[in-house]
Every structure is written in structure tokens, then in C-alpha cells.
Design a protein around this motif. Sequence first.
Motif, PDB file in Angstrom:
ATOM      1  N   LEU A 142      -8.578   2.408  -5.891  1.00 48.28           N
ATOM      2  CA  LEU A 142      -7.699   3.553  -5.646  1.00 48.28           C
ATOM      3  C   LEU A 142      -6.270   3.044  -5.616  1.00 48.28           C
ATOM      4  CD1 LEU A 142      -7.297   6.572  -4.699  1.00 48.28           C
ATOM      5  CD2 LEU A 142      -7.383   5.657  -2.383  1.00 48.28           C
ATOM      6  N   VAL A 143      -5.417   3.639  -6.464  1.00 49.66           N
ATOM      7  CA  VAL A 143      -4.012   3.266  -6.513  1.00 49.66           C
ATOM      8  C   VAL A 143      -3.190   4.503  -6.159  1.00 49.66           C
ATOM      9  CG1 VAL A 143      -2.132   2.418  -7.966  1.00 49.66           C
ATOM     10  CG2 VAL A 143      -4.454   1.549  -8.314  1.00 49.66           C
ATOM     11  N   GLN A 144      -2.317   4.352  -5.159  1.00 49.20           N
ATOM     12  CA  GLN A 144      -1.391   5.405  -4.755  1.00 49.20           C
ATOM     13  C   GLN A 144       0.026   4.857  -4.839  1.00 49.20           C
ATOM     14  OE1 GLN A 144      -3.644   5.994  -0.933  1.00 49.20           O
ATOM     15  NE2 GLN A 144      -3.028   8.112  -1.318  1.00 49.20           N
ATOM     16  N   ALA A 145       0.981   5.745  -5.057  1.00 45.86           N
ATOM     17  CA  ALA A 145       2.383   5.327  -5.139  1.00 45.86           C
ATOM     18  C   ALA A 145       2.805   4.602  -3.868  1.00 45.86           C
ATOM     19  CB  ALA A 145       3.279   6.545  -5.370  1.00 45.86           C
ATOM     20  N   ASP A 146       3.565   3.550  -4.023  1.00 38.30           N
ATOM     21  CA  ASP A 146       4.131   2.780  -2.909  1.00 38.30           C
ATOM     22  C   ASP A 146       3.084   2.157  -1.988  1.00 38.30           C
ATOM     23  OD1 ASP A 146       6.657   3.502  -3.858  1.00 38.30           O
ATOM     24  OD2 ASP A 146       6.675   5.316  -2.634  1.00 38.30           O
ATOM     25  N   LYS A 147       1.851   1.985  -2.484  1.00 40.80           N
ATOM     26  CA  LYS A 147       0.813   1.337  -1.687  1.00 40.80           C
ATOM     27  C   LYS A 147       0.098   0.316  -2.564  1.00 40.80           C
ATOM     28  CE  LYS A 147      -0.340   5.049   1.533  1.00 40.80           C
ATOM     29  NZ  LYS A 147      -1.433   5.844   2.080  1.00 40.80           N
ATOM     30  N   ALA A 148      -0.379  -0.732  -1.941  1.00 45.88           N
ATOM     31  CA  ALA A 148      -1.171  -1.727  -2.665  1.00 45.88           C
ATOM     32  C   ALA A 148      -2.498  -1.092  -3.080  1.00 45.88           C
ATOM     33  CB  ALA A 148      -1.418  -2.941  -1.775  1.00 45.88           C
ATOM     34  N   PRO A 149      -3.032  -1.467  -4.244  1.00 41.20           N
ATOM     35  CA  PRO A 149      -4.342  -0.937  -4.652  1.00 41.20           C
ATOM     36  C   PRO A 149      -5.408  -1.269  -3.616  1.00 41.20           C
ATOM     37  CG  PRO A 149      -3.290  -2.097  -6.468  1.00 41.20           C
ATOM     38  CD  PRO A 149      -2.455  -2.362  -5.244  1.00 41.20           C
ATOM     39  N   ARG A 150      -6.297  -0.331  -3.410  1.00 38.81           N
ATOM     40  CA  ARG A 150      -7.408  -0.519  -2.470  1.00 38.81           C
ATOM     41  C   ARG A 150      -8.692  -0.600  -3.283  1.00 38.81           C
ATOM     42  NH1 ARG A 150      -6.370   0.260   3.176  1.00 38.81           N
ATOM     43  NH2 ARG A 150      -8.590  -0.203   3.112  1.00 38.81           N
ATOM     44  N   VAL A 151      -9.554  -1.548  -2.947  1.00 40.15           N
ATOM     45  CA  VAL A 151     -10.803  -1.753  -3.661  1.00 40.15           C
ATOM     46  C   VAL A 151     -11.951  -1.695  -2.659  1.00 40.15           C
ATOM     47  CG1 VAL A 151     -12.131  -3.325  -5.129  1.00 40.15           C
ATOM     48  CG2 VAL A 151      -9.639  -3.200  -5.372  1.00 40.15           C
ATOM     49  N   ALA A 152     -13.038  -1.031  -3.057  1.00 42.94           N
ATOM     50  CA  ALA A 152     -14.236  -0.945  -2.213  1.00 42.94           C
ATOM     51  C   ALA A 152     -15.448  -0.757  -3.106  1.00 42.94           C
ATOM     52  CB  ALA A 152     -14.109   0.218  -1.232  1.00 42.94           C
ATOM     53  N   LYS A 153     -16.612  -0.892  -2.531  1.00 42.56           N
ATOM     54  CA  LYS A 153     -17.863  -0.662  -3.277  1.00 42.56           C
ATOM     55  C   LYS A 153     -18.140   0.824  -3.452  1.00 42.56           C
ATOM     56  CE  LYS A 153     -20.076  -4.755  -3.665  1.00 42.56           C
ATOM     57  NZ  LYS A 153     -20.317  -5.221  -4.994  1.00 42.56           N
ATOM     58  N   ASP A 154     -17.714   1.660  -2.486  1.00 40.46           N
ATOM     59  CA  ASP A 154     -18.079   3.068  -2.428  1.00 40.46           C
ATOM     60  C   ASP A 154     -16.837   3.946  -2.534  1.00 40.46           C
ATOM     61  OD1 ASP A 154     -19.072   5.587  -1.799  1.00 40.46           O
ATOM     62  OD2 ASP A 154     -19.552   5.075   0.272  1.00 40.46           O
ATOM     63  N   ILE A 155     -16.701   4.704  -3.612  1.00 36.03           N
ATOM     64  CA  ILE A 155     -15.511   5.536  -3.825  1.00 36.03           C
ATOM     65  C   ILE A 155     -15.444   6.686  -2.825  1.00 36.03           C
ATOM     66  CG2 ILE A 155     -16.538   7.032  -5.590  1.00 36.03           C
ATOM     67  CD1 ILE A 155     -12.864   5.826  -5.358  1.00 36.03           C
ATOM     68  N   ASP A 156     -16.577   7.237  -2.424  1.00 32.62           N
ATOM     69  CA  ASP A 156     -16.558   8.363  -1.485  1.00 32.62           C
ATOM     70  C   ASP A 156     -15.923   7.940  -0.155  1.00 32.62           C
ATOM     71  OD1 ASP A 156     -17.825   9.744  -3.500  1.00 32.62           O
ATOM     72  OD2 ASP A 156     -19.768   9.810  -2.522  1.00 32.62           O
ATOM     73  N   THR A 157     -16.330   6.777   0.357  1.00 28.32           N
ATOM     74  CA  THR A 157     -15.764   6.270   1.609  1.00 28.32           C
ATOM     75  C   THR A 157     -14.296   5.901   1.432  1.00 28.32           C
ATOM     76  OG1 THR A 157     -17.921   5.432   2.259  1.00 28.32           O
ATOM     77  CG2 THR A 157     -16.020   4.527   3.411  1.00 28.32           C
ATOM     78  N   LEU A 158     -13.970   5.258   0.310  1.00 30.07           N
ATOM     79  CA  LEU A 158     -12.594   4.840   0.048  1.00 30.07           C
ATOM     80  C   LEU A 158     -11.647   6.037  -0.011  1.00 30.07           C
ATOM     81  CD1 LEU A 158     -10.606   2.550  -0.631  1.00 30.07           C
ATOM     82  CD2 LEU A 158     -11.283   2.789  -3.033  1.00 30.07           C
ATOM     83  N   THR A 159     -12.018   7.099  -0.722  1.00 29.00           N
ATOM     84  CA  THR A 159     -11.140   8.273  -0.795  1.00 29.00           C
ATOM     85  C   THR A 159     -11.055   8.972   0.557  1.00 29.00           C
ATOM     86  OG1 THR A 159     -12.943   9.653  -1.677  1.00 29.00           O
ATOM     87  CG2 THR A 159     -11.413   8.674  -3.280  1.00 29.00           C
ATOM     88  N   ALA A 160     -12.145   8.990   1.311  1.00 28.41           N
ATOM     89  CA  ALA A 160     -12.095   9.611   2.641  1.00 28.41           C
ATOM     90  C   ALA A 160     -11.103   8.871   3.527  1.00 28.41           C
ATOM     91  CB  ALA A 160     -13.485   9.619   3.281  1.00 28.41           C
ATOM     92  N   GLN A 161     -11.111   7.551   3.474  1.00 36.06           N
ATOM     93  CA  GLN A 161     -10.193   6.759   4.299  1.00 36.06           C
ATOM     94  C   GLN A 161      -8.747   6.918   3.848  1.00 36.06           C
ATOM     95  OE1 GLN A 161     -11.734   2.802   3.801  1.00 36.06           O
ATOM     96  NE2 GLN A 161     -13.293   3.057   5.376  1.00 36.06           N
ATOM     97  N   GLU A 162      -8.521   6.905   2.548  1.00 39.78           N
ATOM     98  CA  GLU A 162      -7.156   6.872   2.027  1.00 39.78           C
ATOM     99  C   GLU A 162      -6.538   8.250   1.782  1.00 39.78           C
ATOM    100  OE1 GLU A 162      -5.320   4.057   1.808  1.00 39.78           O
ATOM    101  OE2 GLU A 162      -7.060   3.147   2.774  1.00 39.78           O
ATOM    102  N   LEU A 163      -7.344   9.212   1.329  1.00 34.88           N
ATOM    103  CA  LEU A 163      -6.821  10.547   1.024  1.00 34.88           C
ATOM    104  C   LEU A 163      -7.040  11.534   2.172  1.00 34.88           C
ATOM    105  CD1 LEU A 163      -8.062  10.953  -2.674  1.00 34.88           C
ATOM    106  CD2 LEU A 163      -5.817  10.179  -1.886  1.00 34.88           C
ATOM    107  N   GLY A 164      -7.976  11.221   3.058  1.00 30.22           N
ATOM    108  CA  GLY A 164      -8.297  12.137   4.147  1.00 30.22           C
ATOM    109  C   GLY A 164      -9.456  13.055   3.810  1.00 30.22           C
TER     110      GLY A 164
END
Length: 193
Positions: free
Chosen positions: A89-111
Amino acid sequence: MQAKKMIVAALSAALLAGCASVSQQPVADYRDSFDAVGRLSVNYRKDGNPESLTGKFNWSQTPGRIDVSLSSPMATIAKISITPESATLVQADKAPRVAKDIDTLTAQELGWSLPVSGLKDWLQGYATGADGKRFAASPARNTVTTNDGWRLRFVSWQDENAARPVPKRIDAERNASATADELAIRIVIDPQG
């Protein structure tokens, strides 16, 4: 005269049956590779407060990769890449975040959790039902509850009268549970030219 009425009745019944069979046709064949663009609106809860997001998406899927770009009218919200090994997951002005599970990653980062594993089927009019069986939507059979608790409604179609229609609008809702918050997503897929 009676024979003429019977012929007219038989022809009317045949025409109605023909019309019914067209609307009962399942969606177009599933494709491992496809692109879609459109709009989405998301209603979710973050820290107990109702939140919403409206924007556009670009979806590109191949057998080993999915790339999704989410944008608001002002800027790109996120770029997501999913492979069998990881999700980024790449968002503006943030370092890329990498995880095994996209559902958990988007929940943490996007809300809110972007249900990518479901969307790769939903955008094409398919889902795995609560019974574990493959569901193929049609204008006449347009609702299903998935095996992971989403209630899907294929609201409208690119061409409802096509022999194999393609979804245009999908409403997806999930109730709150012990592992996930309440979430509602409305997806409108733009026609591909």
C-alpha cells in the motif's frame, strides 16, 4: 376461432418464456485478466465515529497480480499492489507499507478494509455464497450473502438485455462482528469502450 386463440396464447407464452430466459442468463464468463474503472463510496466507522469516502478507482487484474488505484477529486488516496506473496500500500507522503494480508493492511492504514479477495470476483458478477458454492449473478438473480459475511446486491447492469450481462452497480454491506467493523461500499463500474 378457438384454434386461433390457442395459437396466439401459445405464441405469447413462448415469447414470455424467451424474455424470461434472457433475463435469467448469468453474467459474462469469468476472466483471470481484466481492467475496470469506476467510482465508489464507502461508509464505515473509525474509532466509533461514522466516516465516509467517495472517489474513483482503477482496477487491473492478471493471474498473478492485482493493482488498484483509489483517488479522490483532489488527489490519489492510495495505490495497492497484491501478489500471492504480499500486498503493498502506497499513500502520498508515507513510506510504502507491506503485509501478507491486504484486508488487514487497508483496515489499518485507510480505516476500512478493502475486500480485494471478494472484489476480483464481484466486479465480474461472481461470488462465493455462504453455502460455499459459486454464485453467478444475473438481472433476475442479483443478491447473495458471501461466505465471509458480505451481502451483495448487483443493482444494475451495463446492458441488462445482453445475452451475458456485465455488472454496472454493486452494493456490498457487512455488519459489525468481533473481527470487523460495519462497512458499506457502493461500486459503479464505468462502461469499457
